[in-house]
Design a protein around this motif. Structure first.
Motif, PDB file in Angstrom:
ATOM      1  N   VAL A  28       0.850  -1.191   0.000  1.00 39.52           N
ATOM      2  CA  VAL A  28       0.000   0.000   0.000  1.00 39.52           C
ATOM      3  C   VAL A  28       0.885   1.240   0.000  1.00 39.52           C
ATOM      4  CG1 VAL A  28      -1.697   1.307   1.338  1.00 39.52           C
ATOM      5  CG2 VAL A  28      -1.901  -1.186   1.132  1.00 39.52           C
ATOM      6  N   PRO A  29       0.565   2.255  -0.812  1.00 42.71           N
ATOM      7  CA  PRO A  29       1.403   3.451  -0.890  1.00 42.71           C
ATOM      8  C   PRO A  29       1.269   4.314   0.365  1.00 42.71           C
ATOM      9  CG  PRO A  29      -0.584   3.763  -2.172  1.00 42.71           C
ATOM     10  CD  PRO A  29      -0.602   2.339  -1.709  1.00 42.71           C
ATOM     11  N   PRO A  30       2.110   5.331   0.519  1.00 46.40           N
ATOM     12  CA  PRO A  30       1.964   6.256   1.657  1.00 46.40           C
ATOM     13  C   PRO A  30       0.529   6.750   1.775  1.00 46.40           C
ATOM     14  CG  PRO A  30       3.988   6.721   0.474  1.00 46.40           C
ATOM     15  CD  PRO A  30       3.267   5.669  -0.328  1.00 46.40           C
ATOM     16  N   GLU A  51     -12.997   2.403  13.071  1.00 49.25           N
ATOM     17  CA  GLU A  51     -12.667   1.498  11.968  1.00 49.25           C
ATOM     18  C   GLU A  51     -11.575   2.110  11.087  1.00 49.25           C
ATOM     19  OE1 GLU A  51     -15.978   1.710   8.576  1.00 49.25           O
ATOM     20  OE2 GLU A  51     -16.877   1.518  10.575  1.00 49.25           O
ATOM     21  N   ALA A  52     -11.555   3.430  10.984  1.00 53.13           N
ATOM     22  CA  ALA A  52     -10.473   4.086  10.252  1.00 53.13           C
ATOM     23  C   ALA A  52      -9.147   3.928  10.991  1.00 53.13           C
ATOM     24  CB  ALA A  52     -10.793   5.566  10.055  1.00 53.13           C
ATOM     25  N   VAL A  53      -9.200   4.040  12.314  1.00 51.92           N
ATOM     26  CA  VAL A  53      -7.993   3.853  13.129  1.00 51.92           C
ATOM     27  C   VAL A  53      -7.488   2.419  12.996  1.00 51.92           C
ATOM     28  CG1 VAL A  53      -7.108   3.788  15.491  1.00 51.92           C
ATOM     29  CG2 VAL A  53      -8.551   5.697  14.753  1.00 51.92           C
ATOM     30  N   LEU A  54      -8.383   1.446  13.011  1.00 50.89           N
ATOM     31  CA  LEU A  54      -7.988   0.048  12.860  1.00 50.89           C
ATOM     32  C   LEU A  54      -7.299  -0.175  11.518  1.00 50.89           C
ATOM     33  CD1 LEU A  54      -7.930  -2.883  13.789  1.00 50.89           C
ATOM     34  CD2 LEU A  54     -10.267  -3.149  12.901  1.00 50.89           C
ATOM     35  N   TYR A  55      -7.844   0.419  10.464  1.00 51.22           N
ATOM     36  CA  TYR A  55      -7.215   0.307   9.146  1.00 51.22           C
ATOM     37  C   TYR A  55      -5.825   0.919   9.176  1.00 51.22           C
ATOM     38  CZ  TYR A  55      -6.650   0.730   4.060  1.00 51.22           C
ATOM     39  OH  TYR A  55      -6.189   0.650   2.775  1.00 51.22           O
ATOM     40  N   ALA A  56      -5.688   2.067   9.816  1.00 50.84           N
ATOM     41  CA  ALA A  56      -4.379   2.715   9.927  1.00 50.84           C
ATOM     42  C   ALA A  56      -3.396   1.830  10.685  1.00 50.84           C
ATOM     43  CB  ALA A  56      -4.519   4.065  10.621  1.00 50.84           C
ATOM     44  N   VAL A  92       3.692   0.312   6.217  1.00 46.83           N
ATOM     45  CA  VAL A  92       3.274   1.379   5.303  1.00 46.83           C
ATOM     46  C   VAL A  92       3.572   2.733   5.940  1.00 46.83           C
ATOM     47  CG1 VAL A  92       1.280   2.441   4.157  1.00 46.83           C
ATOM     48  CG2 VAL A  92       1.489  -0.057   4.278  1.00 46.83           C
ATOM     49  N   ASP A  93       3.977   3.694   5.125  1.00 50.31           N
ATOM     50  CA  ASP A  93       4.174   5.072   5.568  1.00 50.31           C
ATOM     51  C   ASP A  93       2.795   5.673   5.801  1.00 50.31           C
ATOM     52  OD1 ASP A  93       4.744   7.726   5.946  1.00 50.31           O
ATOM     53  OD2 ASP A  93       5.785   8.021   4.038  1.00 50.31           O
ATOM     54  N   ILE A  94       2.403   5.811   7.059  1.00 53.41           N
ATOM     55  CA  ILE A  94       1.039   6.200   7.397  1.00 53.41           C
ATOM     56  C   ILE A  94       1.038   7.430   8.288  1.00 53.41           C
ATOM     57  CG2 ILE A  94       1.106   4.449   9.230  1.00 53.41           C
ATOM     58  CD1 ILE A  94      -2.117   5.590   7.546  1.00 53.41           C
ATOM     59  N   LYS A  95       0.151   8.360   7.987  1.00 53.58           N
ATOM     60  CA  LYS A  95      -0.094   9.507   8.856  1.00 53.58           C
ATOM     61  C   LYS A  95      -1.559   9.488   9.231  1.00 53.58           C
ATOM     62  CE  LYS A  95       0.160  14.514   9.334  1.00 53.58           C
ATOM     63  NZ  LYS A  95       0.355  15.827   8.665  1.00 53.58           N
TER      64      LYS A  95
END
Length: 311
Positions: A243-245, A259-264, A272-275
């Motif tokens: 998965v890209p940044p 659910e967004a936090v879980l995905y992160a 993955v480079d995640i912010k």
């Protein structure tokens, strides 16, 4: 709605505006919901002026797909961002998101291509996603004609559009010749189970409700088995390493928050480079309310900055 929420005067004014939107005189509940959602448009503020805006039809085997191309300048070979609007997979349009997309194009100096994908229940999963994938492939193949840099393409989306963006990017990673440089997901839908703590905490809103969410998933995925498919629920994917940044924006008082936090967290665990940014005191939809909520403009600026960094 939870009476203990610390809602700012801006947010309270936005919620009052929503409550004052006239209920459409429409027997069909889905059509009524679509018309009601159009009432949100003024909350984004005045539309930004851009160098050029054009509607086009992308041919496909199942019919033309309308897109809107936002060009911030006449610069050659600008990067491109495909944008997929929110609306619980059954509402939303090029018009409902026109103003925030204009602002994103201007601030990021990237060509934005908004996709008018087919909606449920007329076209349930995966029809809308197939439209998004098809346009992504078409944009890559027609980069020269579109005067964009085919090596600098990103995807972005809010809410249901965040799920579509994530699924389209995942598919692109497996497709020769299509490379996604980054993805920006604004309070994305990632899990059809509706079982996260924030869905329990904010079951009655503000703005989204658990009852409405269940109906939306029934319309989008009439076959319950489809809800566990990663193309519908991105959090269900088994592999995230390519998965890209990714930028993920959440709102404190949003039932989609957890659910967004879980995905992160799954992306981060895969390297993955995640912010991940949570906007304190915000509700679902605030990104579209920049004319009334200052944090909406802040979120647009953050997405634009992320895109400039990676494109």
């Amino acid at each position: 709605m939870n009476d203990q929420l610390m809602l700012s005067p801006e947010v309270l004014a936005a919620l009052e505006f929503i409550q004052a939107i006239p209920v459409p005189d429409e027997e069909d509940a889905v059509l009524a919901g679509r018309k009601f959602y159009e009432g949100f448009i003024p909350m984004a503020g005045e539309p930004e002026a851009l160098f050029h805006i054009e509607d086009r039809d992308v041919p496909s085997a199942t019919g033309d797909i309308r897109i809107r191309i936002y060009r911030p300048s006449d610069g050659p070979s600008l990067p491109a961002v495909l944008y997929f609007h929110g609306g619980w997979f059954n509402a939303g349009s090029l018009e409902t998101h026109d103003r925030p997309v204009r602002a994103l194009a201007k601030e990021s100096n990237a060509v934005f291509i908004a996709v008018d994908y087919r909606l449920a229940p007329e076209f349930p999963f995966p029809h809308g996603l197939n439209d998004c994938r098809h346009v992504l492939k078409w944009v890559n193949e027609h980069a020269g004609e579109l005067k964009i840099d085919g090596a600098r393409i990103a995807v972005a989306g809010d809410s249901a559009g965040g799920a579509l963006a994530a699924a389209a990017a995942s598919h692109a990673l497996k497709t020769a010749g299509v490379r996604i440089r980054c993805q920006a997901l604004i309070y994305p839908v990632t899990d059809a189970s509706l079982s996260s703590p924030s869905w329990e905490e904010f079951a009655d809103g503000p703005n989204l409700t658990l009852e409405g969410a269940r109906l939306a998933w029934d319309l989008y995925t009439p076959s319950p088995a489809d809800r566990n498919h990663p193309d519908a629920s991105p959090v269900m994917a088994e592999e995230f390493t390519r998965v890209p940044p990714t930028l993920i924006i959440t709102a404190q008082y949003d039932p989609l928050r957890d659910e967004a936090v879980l995905y992160a967290q799954k992306l981060q665990a895969a390297g993955v480079d995640i912010k991940l940014t949570e906007y304190t005191g915000m509700i679902h939809g605030f990104f579209q309310m920049g004319g009334m909520i200052s944090s909406g403009k802040q979120a647009i600026a953050e997405v634009a900055g992320f895109l400039r960094l990676h494109l």
